[in-house]
Design a protein around this motif. Structure first.
Motif, PDB file in Angstrom:
ATOM      1  N   GLN A  30     141.787 -11.493  24.342  1.00  8.54           N
ATOM      2  CA  GLN A  30     142.098 -10.115  23.970  1.00  8.54           C
ATOM      3  C   GLN A  30     143.395  -9.667  24.640  1.00  8.54           C
ATOM      4  OE1 GLN A  30     139.093  -7.254  25.055  1.00  8.54           O
ATOM      5  NE2 GLN A  30     139.927  -5.677  23.732  1.00  8.54           N
ATOM      6  N   LEU A  31     143.589 -10.056  25.900  1.00  5.85           N
ATOM      7  CA  LEU A  31     144.817  -9.714  26.615  1.00  5.85           C
ATOM      8  C   LEU A  31     146.009 -10.451  26.011  1.00  5.85           C
ATOM      9  CD1 LEU A  31     143.467  -9.828  30.281  1.00  5.85           C
ATOM     10  CD2 LEU A  31     143.819  -7.802  28.842  1.00  5.85           C
ATOM     11  N   LEU A  32     145.819 -11.726  25.694  1.00 10.36           N
ATOM     12  CA  LEU A  32     146.904 -12.501  25.098  1.00 10.36           C
ATOM     13  C   LEU A  32     147.267 -11.964  23.713  1.00 10.36           C
ATOM     14  CD1 LEU A  32     145.760 -16.086  26.146  1.00 10.36           C
ATOM     15  CD2 LEU A  32     147.791 -14.870  26.979  1.00 10.36           C
ATOM     16  N   ALA A  33     146.264 -11.496  22.966  1.00 10.00           N
ATOM     17  CA  ALA A  33     146.531 -10.922  21.647  1.00 10.00           C
ATOM     18  C   ALA A  33     147.382  -9.666  21.765  1.00 10.00           C
ATOM     19  CB  ALA A  33     145.223 -10.612  20.926  1.00 10.00           C
ATOM     20  N   LEU A  34     147.126  -8.851  22.791  1.00 11.16           N
ATOM     21  CA  LEU A  34     147.932  -7.653  22.994  1.00 11.16           C
ATOM     22  C   LEU A  34     149.365  -8.031  23.340  1.00 11.16           C
ATOM     23  CD1 LEU A  34     147.882  -4.574  23.022  1.00 11.16           C
ATOM     24  CD2 LEU A  34     147.370  -4.670  25.477  1.00 11.16           C
ATOM     25  N   ALA A  35     149.538  -9.073  24.168  1.00 11.60           N
ATOM     26  CA  ALA A  35     150.889  -9.547  24.492  1.00 11.60           C
ATOM     27  C   ALA A  35     151.597 -10.051  23.233  1.00 11.60           C
ATOM     28  CB  ALA A  35     150.815 -10.646  25.545  1.00 11.60           C
ATOM     29  N   ARG A  36     150.870 -10.826  22.414  1.00  7.98           N
ATOM     30  CA  ARG A  36     151.443 -11.326  21.161  1.00  7.98           C
ATOM     31  C   ARG A  36     151.895 -10.180  20.277  1.00  7.98           C
ATOM     32  NH1 ARG A  36     146.876 -12.819  17.333  1.00  7.98           N
ATOM     33  NH2 ARG A  36     146.809 -10.544  17.515  1.00  7.98           N
ATOM     34  N   ASP A  37     151.064  -9.153  20.137  1.00  9.54           N
ATOM     35  CA  ASP A  37     151.399  -8.039  19.270  1.00  9.54           C
ATOM     36  C   ASP A  37     152.562  -7.231  19.832  1.00  9.54           C
ATOM     37  OD1 ASP A  37     149.356  -8.893  17.663  1.00  9.54           O
ATOM     38  OD2 ASP A  37     147.910  -7.390  18.355  1.00  9.54           O
ATOM     39  N   ALA A  38     152.693  -7.180  21.147  1.00 10.54           N
ATOM     40  CA  ALA A  38     153.834  -6.495  21.758  1.00 10.54           C
ATOM     41  C   ALA A  38     155.135  -7.205  21.413  1.00 10.54           C
ATOM     42  CB  ALA A  38     153.655  -6.422  23.267  1.00 10.54           C
TER      43      ALA A  38
END
Length: 275
Positions: A30-38
């Motif tokens: 979930q944290l990595l997905a937020l980084a990806r979307d950023a």
């Protein structure tokens, strides 16, 4: 002087993909997905140069620890909490990285998260996350009636956008800004056609409303106080995708016939974060 970030989108996304494989827990992903979307947000909104200047300004100062930013408005407090948690996780990964290049790329990602927070882009980023969640049509940062109007608008920007989409007469164009020469190009792109072809395959069209003429459909779409980001409608027996771009308050009708001849590739590798 405008400068690009140290690494392009491919480099940073590749780093996220590597960490995705090595950290399978739902919380970490979930944290990595937020980084990806950023990362996607910075490029989709045309801010590589702006981020490059921000990143360059950080090179000569110590990086502040996660959470040392002005607090956003209350409605975005949870988003900032997510950004803080992601920064803390990536800081740990950076410190544990084996190679200098990996440490540098992870630091760039950290700085992108810091860029969003410190420039107060919580609202824009939140809207972009909603765009992704809705599987909406390709993101666009502006809409114009003519190419001349688009070019004039781009020339007026203090830092012209790069690597972003704009709509010109409801067709997608890609902004390419060469910082060395100052030249801006707006090639026509076919992302919408591929999007429609894929959507037709994954979500066979069922009309939510039917109209005899396009004028009737346009009046209906214009009258909606807050339309869905996308909805199938029928006009004279033909399917159209009614689209609302809330970030630029623009509404459009795209005929499904645009997708003819655009094949959808199958069995593609799954993107990090998709399920």
């Amino acid at each position: 002087m405008m400068t690009r970030p140290l690494y392009d989108l491919y480099d940073t996304q590749e780093a996220i993909g590597k960490q995705w494989s090595e950290h399978p827990s739902p919380e970490q992903r979930q944290l990595l997905a937020l980084a990806r979307d950023a990362l996607l947000f910075v490029y989709a909104t045309g801010q590589p140069y702006r981020f490059g200047d921000f990143h360059k300004g950080l090179e000569s100062v110590a990086h502040p620890p996660p959470g040392t930013f002005e607090q956003p408005r209350n409605e975005f407090a949870s988003l900032e909490e997510g950004l803080n948690s992601t920064r803390a996780f990536l800081t740990k990964l950076r410190d544990e990285a084996n190679s200098a290049k990996e440490k540098e790329v992870l630091q760039v990602i950290l700085d992108i998260l810091r860029f969003i927070s410190s420039t107060g882009q919580h609202g824009a980023f939140s809207e972009y996350l909603e765009h992704l969640a809705a599987d909406a049509p390709p993101y666009a940062i502006a809409s114009f009636d003519t190419k001349e109007a688009a070019e004039a608008w781009l020339k007026r920007q203090p830092i012209p956008p790069d690597s972003a989409n704009v709509l010109i007469a409801d067709t997608y164009h890609y902004v390419i800004h060469d910082e060395r020469t100052g030249k801006i190009r707006l090639p026509r792109i076919r992302d919408l056609e591929y999007y429609l072809a894929e959507l037709k395959q994954e979500e066979p069209p069922v009309a939510t409303a039917s109209f005899a003429t396009r004028e009737e459909a346009e009046a209906w779409l214009k009258a909606q106080p807050k339309p869905a980001r996308r909805a199938w409608v029928s006009i004279s027996g033909e399917f159209y995708l009614a689209v609302y771009h809330p970030n630029i308050n623009h509404r459009a009708l795209y005929p499904l016939s645009m997708a003819e001849g655009y094949e959808v590739e199958s069995d593609e590798p799954q993107e990090p974060g998709d399920s």
